[in-house]
Enzyme design. Structure first.
Site, short mmCIF file in Angstrom:
data_model
loop_
_atom_site.label_atom_id
_atom_site.label_comp_id
_atom_site.label_asym_id
_atom_site.label_seq_id
_atom_site.Cartn_x
_atom_site.Cartn_y
_atom_site.Cartn_z
N ASP A 172 9.45 45.46 28.42
CA ASP A 172 8.34 46.22 28.99
C ASP A 172 8.10 47.55 28.29
O ASP A 172 7.05 48.16 28.48
CB ASP A 172 8.61 46.50 30.48
CG ASP A 172 8.72 45.23 31.29
OD1 ASP A 172 7.77 44.42 31.23
OD2 ASP A 172 9.73 45.04 31.99
N HIS A 184 18.08 46.14 32.09
CA HIS A 184 17.55 44.89 32.64
C HIS A 184 18.57 44.28 33.57
O HIS A 184 19.78 44.39 33.35
CB HIS A 184 17.22 43.90 31.51
CG HIS A 184 16.36 42.75 31.93
ND1 HIS A 184 16.87 41.63 32.54
CD2 HIS A 184 15.01 42.57 31.85
CE1 HIS A 184 15.88 40.80 32.80
NE2 HIS A 184 14.75 41.33 32.41
#
Length: 462
Positions: free
Chosen positions: A382, A326
């Site tokens: 996700d 991320h």
């Protein structure tokens, strides 16, 4: 003793008040020293203008930061992230506590107002949103005009922008009453428009809101209800979607939030500003990440192929490992831990399929491989959300719409905070010009071609 790198001469243009923290720097071009105040771990880019750039225009220094990797564009009290420690808080409340104990509307109130609602505040808030869930019939007709294969995000974006034409008073953004009703309308109507876009793509008749249901149950009813007189959603799915909405409600100054703030800084109506956020979220690098995870899993095909896939990723021969790592989090994404448990609950209901087995094997190998661990490539939010959405029978192209429903609450909170921040002005970044200098125009078109165009113009005049 001067600080390292600073000259012994007193700093020129010192802007820090006495006793305040300051950064003393020396310009090695001129040997001049400058003192820049340090507040909240940052210096103001405008303070750099006190240092001459040395260019012919005589302007001051600018900061150059493509993609805003290290630039703070605002001061915000809404969301706190510590990427190194894996911390996410809304208004000071840990995301883990909110996901476990709160509902989505409670979090939406918190994001905007800064405090949790009491019972009276919550009841009125819920009533107001319930009252405004219906959309004008012309919006329904507007959606029916899209092709049967239109992407639901394009439909959602267009319809939200169109709402500005139904509520012209929403342009009075500094009228607190108008601002409040616009925020209520958006929170209420975005799920309805989203559900209508789903039904349109599926070729199903639209289902109107059932205001006896909760926020999440009402949305699921508009999506899935068929001939039954009263829709009853699976409570596990309701809980899962409630938590996913909370996890996606806000995430500091991401691409879509920055888009909302930038467009909103022109003092446009909130419907137009939120549509800018939806457009940004539509991009595959932002809201489409969970779709990419499913595509990756589909290409792997079977759990036995995971080790070979991992080796290809490590060798730079294959694709990226989607759903890991991320931009902000350099440790485990705190939302991912919650979603992992959520996935376990959902899959107990729908069962474990091959794709889930692939995902579990990917996670197991990646978390035990020093290549990924040393690079801090941990699963992000996700990684499992796409699998959860698909198990609830949502099509892949609808995943980002679900994201947008949740993020609307954060966008609106950020938009209002920006409006009420006296330091904010219309967004207008600077640039570093790298093109040619002044040039004299000399046509490169042939005389015959130029004459032909002139002849055509004469013919048109006749």
């Amino acid at each position: 003793m001067p600080k390292p790198g600073a000259s012994e001469a007193p700093a020129k243009n010192a802007s820090a008040p006495p006793g305040a923290a300051a950064l003393e720097i020396r310009d090695t071009r001129t040997n001049e020293s400058y003192s820049l105040p340090v507040v909240d771990g940052s210096i103001r880019a405008t303070d750099l203008k006190k240092i001459p750039s040395g260019d012919a225009d005589g302007g001051g220094l600018m900061s150059y930061d493509p993609a805003f990797l290290n630039t703070a564009a605002c001061r915000s009290a809404i969301t706190y992230i510590d990427g190194d420690k894996g911390i996410l808080r809304y208004r000071g409340y840990p995301i883990e506590q909110l996901a476990e104990r709160a509902n989505f509307l409670e979090v939406a109130w918190l994001l905007r107002h800064g405090e949790l609602p009491d019972q009276k505040e919550y009841d009125k808030f819920e009533h107001d949103i319930t009252y405004h869930t219906y959309v004008h019939e012309n919006i329904r007709k507007f959606l029916e005009g899209f092709r049967y294969d239109a992407h639901p995000m394009a439909m959602l974006n267009s319809a939200v922008a169109a709402l500005a034409s139904f509520y012209p008073d929403s342009r009075n953004i500094f009228d607190a009453e108008q601002r409040n009703i616009s925020i209520i309308r958006l929170l209420a109507k975005v799920p309805t428009i989203a559900a209508f876009s789903y039904r349109h793509v599926k070729g199903l008749p639209f289902v109107y809101p059932d205001n006896d249901l909760s926020y999440v149950e009402n949305f699921l009813s508009m999506v899935a209800r068929m001939s039954e007189p009263k829709y009853e959603a699976n409570p596990v799915f309701v809980k899962a979607l409630e938590i996913l909405f909370i996890l996606h409600a806000d995430h500091e100054q991401n691409c879509s939030t920055s888009a909302v703030r930038a467009v909103g800084s022109s003092h446009v109506d909130p419907f137009s500003a939120i549509s800018a956020g939806i457009a940004a979220l539509f991009g595959p690098l932002h809201g489409g990440a969970n779709e990419a995870v499913l595509r990756m899993i589909g290409e792997i095909g079977h759990p036995k192929n995971v080790p070979a896939f991992i080796e290809e990723v490590k060798g730079g021969k294959g694709q990226r490992l989607m759903g890991f790592g991320h931009r902000v989090y350099k440790s485990y994404d705190p939302r991912a831990r919650i979603v992992k448990q959520l996935a376990d609950d959902v899959f107990k209901i729908v069962g474990v399929d091959k794709d889930l087995e692939i995902a579990l094997e990917l996670e197991r190998i990646a978390l035990s491989d020093d290549y990924f661990v040393s690079r801090k490539l941990y699963p992000n939010v996700d990684f499992y959300t796409g699998l959860i959405y698909r198990s609830m029978a949502f099509p892949t192209e609808f995943f980002t719409v679900l994201f947008a429903i949740a993020r609307t609450s954060g966008w609106l909170s950020q938009w209002e905070e920006m409006l009420l921040d006296k330091e904010q002005k219309i967004a207008r970044p600077r640039q570093i010009y790298v093109g040619p200098g002044e040039r004299e125009y000399k046509s490169k078109l042939s005389a015959a071609r130029s004459g032909g165009k002139a002849a055509k113009k004469d013919a048109l005049r006749q």
